[in-house]
Design a protein around this motif. Sequence first.
Motif, short mmCIF file in Angstrom:
data_model
loop_
_atom_site.label_atom_id
_atom_site.label_comp_id
_atom_site.label_asym_id
_atom_site.label_seq_id
_atom_site.Cartn_x
_atom_site.Cartn_y
_atom_site.Cartn_z
N ARG A 47 30.76 46.08 38.85
CA ARG A 47 31.10 44.67 38.85
C ARG A 47 32.52 44.47 39.38
NH1 ARG A 47 29.43 39.83 37.28
NH2 ARG A 47 31.25 38.58 36.86
N SER A 48 33.40 45.32 38.95
CA SER A 48 34.76 45.10 39.39
C SER A 48 34.91 45.45 40.88
CB SER A 48 35.73 45.80 38.43
OG SER A 48 36.38 46.82 39.05
N LEU A 50 32.66 45.02 43.15
CA LEU A 50 32.04 43.95 43.94
C LEU A 50 33.03 42.79 44.19
CD1 LEU A 50 28.46 43.80 42.37
CD2 LEU A 50 29.00 44.36 44.74
N HIS A 51 34.05 42.71 43.36
CA HIS A 51 35.05 41.65 43.54
C HIS A 51 36.35 42.18 44.12
CE1 HIS A 51 32.88 38.50 41.34
NE2 HIS A 51 32.37 39.50 40.64
N ASP A 52 36.36 43.46 44.52
CA ASP A 52 37.61 44.09 44.90
C ASP A 52 37.89 43.89 46.39
OD1 ASP A 52 39.71 45.90 45.45
OD2 ASP A 52 39.13 47.11 43.71
N PRO A 53 38.97 43.19 46.73
CA PRO A 53 39.23 42.93 48.15
C PRO A 53 39.71 44.17 48.92
CG PRO A 53 40.99 42.02 46.81
CD PRO A 53 39.96 42.56 45.85
N ASP A 93 33.04 34.70 55.87
CA ASP A 93 33.11 33.42 55.17
C ASP A 93 32.64 32.29 56.09
OD1 ASP A 93 34.20 34.96 53.24
OD2 ASP A 93 36.14 33.96 53.16
N GLY A 353 30.26 38.52 43.68
CA GLY A 353 31.33 38.42 44.67
C GLY A 353 30.84 37.73 45.93
N ILE A 354 31.59 37.90 47.03
CA ILE A 354 31.30 37.09 48.22
C ILE A 354 29.97 37.44 48.87
CG2 ILE A 354 33.74 36.68 48.73
CD1 ILE A 354 33.37 38.63 51.12
N HIS B 395 38.04 30.41 47.57
CA HIS B 395 37.99 31.88 47.53
C HIS B 395 37.72 32.37 46.11
CE1 HIS B 395 39.10 32.47 51.64
NE2 HIS B 395 39.46 33.73 51.49
N ARG B 397 35.38 33.61 44.44
CA ARG B 397 34.63 34.81 44.06
C ARG B 397 35.50 36.06 43.95
NH1 ARG B 397 28.95 34.35 44.56
NH2 ARG B 397 28.32 32.36 45.48
N TRP B 398 36.72 35.99 44.48
CA TRP B 398 37.59 37.15 44.35
C TRP B 398 38.35 37.16 43.03
CZ3 TRP B 398 36.58 40.78 47.64
CH2 TRP B 398 36.17 40.45 48.95
N PRO B 400 37.88 37.47 39.80
CA PRO B 400 37.80 38.51 38.77
C PRO B 400 38.69 39.71 39.07
CG PRO B 400 35.62 37.67 39.27
CD PRO B 400 36.56 37.04 40.27
N PHE B 401 38.84 40.04 40.35
CA PHE B 401 39.73 41.14 40.71
C PHE B 401 41.17 40.82 40.32
CE2 PHE B 401 42.72 42.89 43.86
CZ PHE B 401 42.51 44.24 43.64
N TYR B 402 41.60 39.62 40.63
CA TYR B 402 42.98 39.27 40.33
C TYR B 402 43.20 39.12 38.83
CZ TYR B 402 43.56 39.03 45.29
OH TYR B 402 43.62 39.39 46.61
#
Lengths: 411, 463
Positions: A47-48, A50-53, A93, A353-354, B395, B397-398, B400-402
């Motif tokens: 989960r983390s 999937l949101h990690d840029p 996006d 996530g995206i 933005h 959806r990002w 949770p990371f932050y």
Amino acid sequence: MTQSLLHQILDYANRADPYPIYEELRKSPVHHEADGPYVISTYYEIRSLLHDPRISSDARNLASNAAEPPAGAPSEESTLPPGFLKLDPPEHDRLRRMTNRPFGPPHSPHRVDGMRGELHDIVTGLIDGIGDPDRIDLVEQFSYPFPVTVICRLLGVPREDETRFHVWADTLAANLDPDPDADPAERDKGAQDARMQLGMYLAGLIEERRKNPGEDMLSQLATAKGDDGPMTTMELLSTAALLLIAGHETTVNLITNGMLTLLRNPDVLQRLRADPRLAVPIVEELLRFEPPVQLVPQRTTLADIEVRGVTIPKGASVWLVLASGNRDPRRFEDPDRFDPDRPDIQHLGLGSGIHSCFGAPLARLETQFALAELARRLENPRLLEDPPPYRQNAVLRGPRRLHLTCDGIRP
Amino acid sequence: MDGDGSLERLKRDGRIVVVGASLAGLRAAETLRDKGFAGSLTLIGDEACEPYDRPPLSKQVLLGRASAERTALPRLRALDATWRLGRAATGLDMAARRVRLADGDEVPYDRLLIATGVRARPWPNEAEADLDGVFVLRTRDDSAALARRLDAGPERVLVIGAGFTGSEIASACRERGLPVTVAERGAAPLVGALGGVVGAVAAEMHREHGVDLRCGVMVTALEGDASGRVRAAQLSDGSTVETDVVIVSLGALRNTEWLAGSGLGAGPRGIACDAGCRAFDIRGIVTDDIYAAGDVARSPHALFGYQFLSLEHWGNAVSQARIAAHNMLSESTDRLPHMEVPAFWSSQFGVNIKSVGIPSMGTEILVSQGSLADHRFLGVYGYQGRVIGAVAFDHGRWLPFYQELIETTAPFPPPFATVDRRPEGQRPLDADFPDPSIPTHGPTVTLSGYSPADRRMTFTPAH
């Protein structure tokens, strides 16, 4: 010699029940073998990430791809560019946003909901046409034709052309499977050919929709003039191909896995028959319990990332095993039990996530309709084969056939 | 842990009173029942209606997409509670454990939860505030009345204050095609919550959507015509705005006046309580039977230097209510701290704004993904070398990371590469918040007396 865990996941012998291997895998949440990918199998870590840029979906960021393109790689003109599934922001996006305009809120909030009547009619028609109740292949007679018909209507692709794109779709779906026994060069070649042919086919359709637009999504995408300007023709082709293929290859498995699970849990099937509203929590639990997309093999690190004490180096390939995270006992109590009454079911079945599943609202509605109606109309259905034969694919996992029998089909 | 069985008695046949029948009050009451509280449960609310949801009031309702009357909050379970609605609580007797109601009635309690929230700060000049066409927006009735007035097609709408609510109202009016002027005292919209760098983006959004945005000005007077309808507003720069609808959007006041003189540590900044939602009395001593949750509560947060935070966030109200309810029924060692990372969202001018952490504590901002110019970006806020907050424009959806970076006190600026990092995101900028050393509230407690034995603390209102 014991097979590596990675090979066991891909080994067809384990397709019917990969869950014991996932359990083994979760003992090392970041699993890494030789020059293989880093395999992530636990809920919170997946989960983390999937949101990690710092994680890219663009294969061009793989360390092995960083230098020269491999010999024989297709040149730009000979193939379609990647769909937004395999792109990062900002391109991702932009394309996803533009694609969403005719599909969902805020611009088209009623698109999916407005298909309820059509979905009902298609389901009814398919069940009416089943014929002999003694031996039904649910995949062939229902789970496959239903979403294909829906995605064709939605996009504006003639249903009669199904036999043509079925072959291309099969090839492309198979290409997602990191099958160790296949020759990668040959597979890529086949996939490129299929993509190209599918692209040419769609190009013809789009050309025609530009001249003569209708209410379908292809027409709307082809004639869109939003803040983002129009899509280029190549972008349009990739997007249309993505929607067409992702729009049915996954739902087929969700419906089939769903019916299989219900037949293995007759009490739940009975409850659904009595109350079709139960289809909503059933589909959510299915997405946890038997997700059609078992793992996401296309992620790359843009930086060194530490996960549970392991440093995944920049440029490494990362696999996120969604189906394993969904059975993580640290997240879900009694995870191997199918329980539509779970109060808290934030599964990973549709990603997060995206890149979370674009077609989720449609897939959910289709499967809810399908299961509720099958439960209502099939009298005393039983499995003829358990487990059923599976498709080769370890990523898009689902039965190739689901043979069942029933005492009759209610009107 | 249950030493003398008193907790079991409380759960079995105690009396719990919840003052404030909105989001926090409702969710707390549900949690009490979930946790096995079988005694008598009373919910007291000054509005006549059952709990409703507020976020749609400044968005969908004003656009005519939802009706204000149909925003009731979903019930998560049956409550079996006594509802005392349409009656405000007017006093608290801590010694006798009773809440006094506006109709003179008194309600006894063994445990009390205060969730009275906030109300809209009214226009300070009463005569001007009473003019027809002058609105605030906090309640369902406010929203319904304003929506009706917007339906009538006013010539021009003036919004005073460009915080989140004011900006959402301006956005809804523009979407309806109404001419809008926004007057903001600060340098840009949202500047107090998100700083000047992001405020500049918000200002562009206003202007690109045709809002007549005036920053650095105050409205000094509202003028009415002979029939008592608002007609114009005078601004501090000497200009006049002709308008027939004025929405006063100057933030909120905490509903604590009814506690004046009770001895509870309540004042204009809210009710001070510990991290477990137990309220302090004005001596700074924690009570054991009075709890606070939601917008009215002010409690220390471990992640933010144990600073006392009061947050007007939907998610905060829910999580704090649940923690308070849990703790009301728990022995001290089983109590839980409220550690939810603050988060809020807003929707305006077609952009979805979401935030985690406390951006306003940040001194620097790094645009880590996307671009300010596109109005699609992710900004990370830094405070003393750590990540303290983040804001996302389209933005979300990002986030949770932050949030994880905030929770793990990750270094600022974040030292790694991310997708969609633009040249402007290579270096942090001054986040450009207004000077925090300029006080916005006066003292709330004064000391008197000479020797320690006769020193007294007195609550001093500072509205």
